[in-house]
Each structure stands twice: as C-alpha cells, then as structure tokens.
Design a protein around this motif. Structure first.
Motif, PDB file in Angstrom:
ATOM      1  N   ALA A  26       0.864  -1.186   0.000  1.00  0.00           N
ATOM      2  CA  ALA A  26       0.000   0.000   0.000  1.00  0.00           C
ATOM      3  C   ALA A  26       0.897   1.232   0.000  1.00  0.00           C
ATOM      4  N   SER A  27       0.605   2.176  -0.888  1.00  0.00           N
ATOM      5  CA  SER A  27       1.395   3.402  -0.982  1.00  0.00           C
ATOM      6  C   SER A  27       0.475   4.605  -1.042  1.00  0.00           C
ATOM      7  N   GLY A  28       0.901   5.672  -0.387  1.00  0.00           N
ATOM      8  CA  GLY A  28       0.163   6.920  -0.492  1.00  0.00           C
ATOM      9  C   GLY A  28       0.238   7.426  -1.918  1.00  0.00           C
ATOM     10  N   LEU A  29      -0.877   7.910  -2.432  1.00  0.00           N
ATOM     11  CA  LEU A  29      -0.922   8.382  -3.810  1.00  0.00           C
ATOM     12  C   LEU A  29      -1.026   9.903  -3.880  1.00  0.00           C
ATOM     13  N   THR A  30      -2.022  10.462  -3.210  1.00  0.00           N
ATOM     14  CA  THR A  30      -2.241  11.901  -3.292  1.00  0.00           C
ATOM     15  C   THR A  30      -3.260  12.324  -2.246  1.00  0.00           C
ATOM     16  N   THR A  31      -3.552  13.600  -2.253  1.00  0.00           N
ATOM     17  CA  THR A  31      -4.650  14.156  -1.460  1.00  0.00           C
ATOM     18  C   THR A  31      -5.511  14.953  -2.423  1.00  0.00           C
ATOM     19  N   VAL A  32      -6.835  14.814  -2.291  1.00  0.00           N
ATOM     20  CA  VAL A  32      -7.777  15.442  -3.210  1.00  0.00           C
ATOM     21  C   VAL A  32      -8.768  16.274  -2.403  1.00  0.00           C
ATOM     22  N   ASP A  33      -9.091  17.471  -2.889  1.00  0.00           N
ATOM     23  CA  ASP A  33     -10.148  18.255  -2.251  1.00  0.00           C
ATOM     24  C   ASP A  33     -11.431  17.444  -2.281  1.00  0.00           C
TER      25      ASP A  33
END
Length: 136
Positions: A26-33
C-alpha cells in the motif's frame, strides 16, 4: 491486474492510497479536495484498473459511529451511482491520524512538514489500506 484504492474521507480533503497490482504493498498516492473527489475517482478509474474501494469508517472509542460518518454516507451513495461496478468496503480508521503523525516523526520528517495536514491524510489512507491488506 486491478488495484485496491483507499480513501481517508474528510470534510475538506481526502487522502488517497493505492496498492500495487499484486495487492501486496500500500502506498500513499495523493490528497484530493473533497469537492473534487468523485470527479477525481472517475478520472482515475478511467486510466487505472481498480477492483475495490476501501473507505475509512470513523468510529468513537467504544465502536459507535463518529459525527464524520454523516458526511461519508452521502458520498458513498453518490460513489455507488457514479461507479457502480466497483464495490466499496469499510475499514475502521480509529487512531489512523495519530499513527500517521507518529510515522512522520519516526521517519524524520521535519516539524514544518508534519504540519501539512494533506500529508497526514495521505498517510492515514495508506494505514487504512495496509490494515485492510493485513486482514485479508
């Protein structure tokens, strides 16, 4: 091969994590509003094969749903209409923000970068996804 995508849903922004194609890491991908989340997910699954969404389930210490759940339920209904072919599973997300913050300290991230709430959300989504993979 399809991936699993996890969402740490929040009122302002959502952390996103993804597995590798073998569903081992599992890897962090991004942050989205949050206001852009449904569109972002639609765009992402148009490019990448996703077989399952894991959405964090915020609970209080004794297991009852937290206030945040009232925000998540309408999102889940919209998600089911927008992307009906991808099932959704819930995963307890108690303490993930604290674990994310502790992970940032342990990895040597500077105090200034630890104030970045978007990074905390992304790490929280990764922890939710790791927990799901561990419990498979």
């Amino acid at each position: 091969m399809a991936r699993i995508l996890a969402i740490d849903y929040g009122g302002k922004r959502c952390g996103i994590a993804i597995t590798d194609e073998s569903k081992i890491i599992a890897s962090g991908l991004t942050t989205v509003d949050t206001s852009d989340l449904l569109n972002w997910l639609s765009d992402y699954v148009a490019k990448e094969e996703v077989e399952l969404f894991i959405v964090g389930e915020p609970k209080r210490l004794h297991g009852e749903a937290s206030e945040s759940e009232k925000l998540i339920q309408p999102f889940l209904e919209k998600l089911a209409k927008r992307l009906p072919d991808i099932p959704v599973k819930r995963m307890d997300e108690r303490f993930t923000s604290k674990m994310a913050f502790d992970t940032m300290i342990a990895s040597g991230i500077s105090k200034k970068k630890r104030k970045n709430k978007a990074l905390v959300d992304q790490i929280s989504a990764t922890i939710i996804l790791q927990d799901y993979l561990y419990n498979l």
